[in-house]
Each structure stands twice: as structure tokens, then as C-alpha cells.
Write an enzyme that holds these catalytic residues in place. Structure first.
Site: not given
Ligand code: APR
Ligand code: PHB
Length: 390
Positions: A72, A201, A293, A297, A385
Site C-alpha cells: 500500500h 480512516y 489501534p 503500531k 505511519y
């Protein structure tokens, strides 16, 4: 029984540590409270930082994740119905993440351990550890009704948040840091195609949502719910209807629904125990720290602990060096706290904070406007990220 490194817990931390040490010629024995099948029923996040995937390669267990994991290069933030793409590759100078379920990571590690014929005692009851502040640490447990004692050079506490290892350290030797959030995540897994090629998200007045996936035919969705919610009150139909209400119009239109394979509610927690070493006992992964969550991580932090711990132990056995052992806790904690900060920040940015003062809600809005409008802020988001350097 005797081993060099006794590992408590056969989750991803314990299994990965066992594999890395095995490749360096160090003996391990794993004690696991549950059965192997039970360990594989746990559904957890599925985003691997490049550094985690590389560590799996180094452990000799990267083949399947390289073949089947989904690369991704970005993800979306959906803010009140408008999607903004975060181009991870462009913002980080070419880095991306791999979508591959933690259950599969665990399965690959378990198979490698079984193939190498390395010992794991599953269904180990009444596990206790002792004398880890001396040169002779040992553990006791009961397997198939028989009491067993295991002597070791070191004990690795990879037994998760509710494990026995952290609980065995005298309370006055530990400092605990904790934040509990006033909401949880209701998750649903289904054999339906993901609503989008990349994760979404989503912030929404009705609450946060996450659209994730395990494969092109398996989706994982989450809804922010109050802590008082019960999973029994969420039929599949109710879940899908609520998810659709929180999605942007294009995603709501594309959403394919189907029967759930799994549905559960998880509370959100930030937690750190310091230090992460006591004499010959090391804590790693969820035994030492928990992150909410958002940002996925948890597994990645567990992997970086295990990297430091395996290096420290390999150095010890090869060079009789104490340096890695002495620095283990501070090395881990420096990375742990940065991931704690990021996970808390992304959680605070995207969840509905109606229960908090109106001031907080305005700050959240200002922060979102700032992040989405600033390339510098987007780089900060992206570099965290994909994972900070080890
Ligand atoms: N004795 C032996 N084993 C135990 C004991 C005990 N007293 N208590 C717990 N265990 C086992 C659990 O059954 C579990 O299989 O330790 C294992 C711990 O595994 P995880 O909870 O998965 O923790 P860890 O391996 O550190 O993995 C971290 O898991 O929770 C996620 O977000 C987290 O992705 C991260 C990853
Ligand atoms: C998941 O796929 O379960 C997942 C993905 C990303 C997250 C959390 C969970 O941030």
C-alpha cells in the site's frame, strides 16, 4: 529441563524472537498458556511497516508475506464525507506499508518453528517465573498434569498485556503510564471485497470508522462505539447500516456487505511499563506496552523490541558483551514512546470527542485543517505511519 532463552508467550513477539535466536544458534523453549489453534483465532491489525517485513525476512519467514501481502503506497483520511489521499510513497521518499494480517504473521512463524523442530509447550498452566534477578532464572508450569521446571540463562516475557512476567516484577520496581479512552472499536471481518483499494480512516460526527482489508476478497471494518456497547446488540445488518451512514457517498455506494466471520469490541488503551528489563528478565511487545489501534503500531512495536532483544542476546552469546542487554530498555522505550505519541495523536485527531469540552473539538478541527493543508505536517504523518527508523 534447561534452555538458553526461555520465552513466555507464543504470540508474534515470542515466536519472532525464537526464530531470530534459532538462526543465530541460540536455544529457546516457548511456554504458551493457550493451544496453538487458540492463538490463531485472534484477529488483530494487519499493517506491517517495511522494517517489520524486513525483520520477518531476516528471520527466514518472509516468503509468504512478500508473495501475498498487499503493498500500500497510501491511505485515505475521510473527513466528514470528503476523502483526502495520503501519498505515503511520495511523502516518505519511496516507502510503503504491507497489508498482511497479524494472524498470518503468527501462522508463518508457528510453521517455521514446527519445521525446525523447536520446542513449544502449548496449554502450559500455572506458569510462574522466579529468580530472574539472579544468575539462575527459572520457570515452573504444569503441562498435561505434570509439573515442570525449566532453567534458563534469560527469560523473555512475551506474554502480552495480561501475562505473568510483568506481574512478577515487584511493584516498586516498575513505573506504569496509562490512558484509557472513553470509546472502543467494534470490528467486523467478512469475505467481501474491500470498499476501496486503500485503507480509509474516517472521521464523522457519528464516530470514527476504519475500512481495512486482509486480501482482495476479505474486508475488515471498524466503528467507534461507546464503551458501554455490547457486541450482542450489533447484528450484521445494524453494523453495515451504521458503517454506510459514516462513509463518504462514493464509498457508501460501493460497499459490498455479507455475513460476518468475526465481530468483537476492543477497548482503546495507551500503556507503558518502565523499565523493560529486570536483571535477566526482558519484557517485549504487549507485555510492556499497548497502543490504541489507530495507525496499527502494536505489532510493529513488538517487532522492534524483538529486533533489539535478539541483537542484545546474540551479542551476549557471541562476544560475551553486556552492552546490548544494558541498553535494551532505553533503546526500546525511545521508540515505544514515539509510537505511543503517534497512536494517541491519530486517535485524538479522528475520533468523535463530543464527550470532551467544546474547546477540544475546535482544536481537533484546527489540527485537521492544518495537517491536510501543510506538506510539512503530511510528511510527519506519513513518516510515522510507515515507521520511524530503528
Ligand atoms: N503463560 C504463558 N503464556 C501466556 C501467559 C502465561 N501466563 N499469559 C499470556 N500468554 C500468552 C498469550 O496466550 C498469547 O499467546 O502470551 C501470548 C502473548 O501474545 P500477544 O498478546 O499477541 O502479544 P505479543 O506477542 O507481544 O504481540 C503483540 O499483538 O496485541 C497485539 O497489538 C498487539 O499486534 C501487537 C501484538
Ligand atoms: C486492521 O486491518 O485490522 C487495521 C488496520 C489499520 C489499523 C488498525 C487495524 O490502523
Amino acid at each position: 529441563m534447561r534452555t538458553q532463552v526461555l520465552i513466555v508467550g507464543a504470540g508474534p513477539s515470542g515466536l519472532l524472537l525464537g526464530q531470530l535466536l534459532h538462526r543465530a544458534g541460540i536455544d529457546t523453549l516457548i511456554l504458551e498458556r493457550q493451544s496453538g489453534e487458540h492463538v490463531l483465532t485472534r484477529i488483530r491489525a494487519g499493517v506491517l511497516e517495511p522494517g517489520t517485513a524486513e525483520l520477518m525476512d531476516e528471520a527466514g519467514v518472509g516468503a509468504r508475506l512478500r508473495a501475498e501481502g498487499l503493498v500500500h503506497d497510501g491511505f485515505a483520511l475521510a473527513i466528514d464525507g470528503v476523502r483526502h489521499r495520503i501519498d505515503l510513497r511520495a511523502l516518505t521518499g519511496g516507502r510503503s506499508v504491507l497489508v498482511y494480517g497479524q494472524t498470518e504473521v503468527t501462522r508463518d512463524l508457528m510453521s517455521a518453528r514446527a519445521e525446525a523442530g523447536l520446542p513449544t509447550l502449548y496449554d502450559a498452566a500455572e506458569v510462574r517465573i522466579a529468580d530472574f534477578d539472579t544468575e539462575r532464572p527459572h520457570a515452573h508450569c504444569v503441562v498435561n498434569g505434570a509439573a515442570i521446571r525449566i532453567d534458563a540463562d534469560f527469560i523473555a516475557g512475551c506474554d502480552g498485556f495480561h501475562g505473568v512476567c510483568r506481574a512478577s516484577v515487584p511493584a516498586d520496581a516498575l513505573r506504569l503510564f496509562e490512558k484509557v479512552y472513553p470509546f472502543g472499536w467494534l470490528g467486523l471481518l467478512s469475505d467481501t471485497p474491500p470498499v476501496s483499494d486503500e485503507l480509509i480512516y474516517g472521521r464523522h460526527p457519528r464516530g470514527f470508522t476504519l475500512c481495512s482489508m486482509r486480501s482482495p476478497t476479505r474486508s475488515r471494518y471498524y466503528l467507534q462505539v461507546p464503551l458501554t456497547e455490547r457486541v450482542q446488540h450489533w447484528s450484521d445488518d445494524r453494523f453495515w447500516a451504521e458503517l454506510r451512514r459514516r462513509l463518504d457517498p462514493e464509498a457508501a455506494d460501493r460497499l459490498v456487505t455479507g455475513p460476518s466471520l468475526e465481530k468483537s469490541i476492543a477497548p482503546l488503551r495507551s500503556f507503558v511499563a518502565e523499565p523493560m528489563r529486570f536483571g535477566r528478565l526482558f519484557l517485549a511487545g504487549d507485555a510492556a506496552h499497548i497502543v490504541p489501534p489507530t495507525g496499527a503500531k502494536g505489532l510493529n512495536l513488538a517487532a522492534s523490541d524483538v529486533r533489539y532483544l535478539s541483537q542484545a542476546l546474540i551479542e551476549h552469546y557471541r562476544e560475551r558483551s553486556q552492552a546490548g542487554i544494558d541498553h535494551y530498555s532505553s533503546r526500546c522505550l525511545s521508540r515505544v514512546w514515539k509510537a505511543e505519541r503517534f497512536s494517541w495523536w491519530l486517535t485524538s485527531l479522528l475520533h468523535n470527542v463530543d464527550q470532551e469540552p467544546a474547546f477540544q473539538a475546535r482544536l481537533q478541527q484546527a489540527e485537521l485543517d492544518y495537517v491536510l493543508g501543510s506538506e510539512a505536517a503530511l510528511r510527519v504523518l506519513a513518516e510515522n505511519y510507515v515507521g520511524l527508523p530503528v
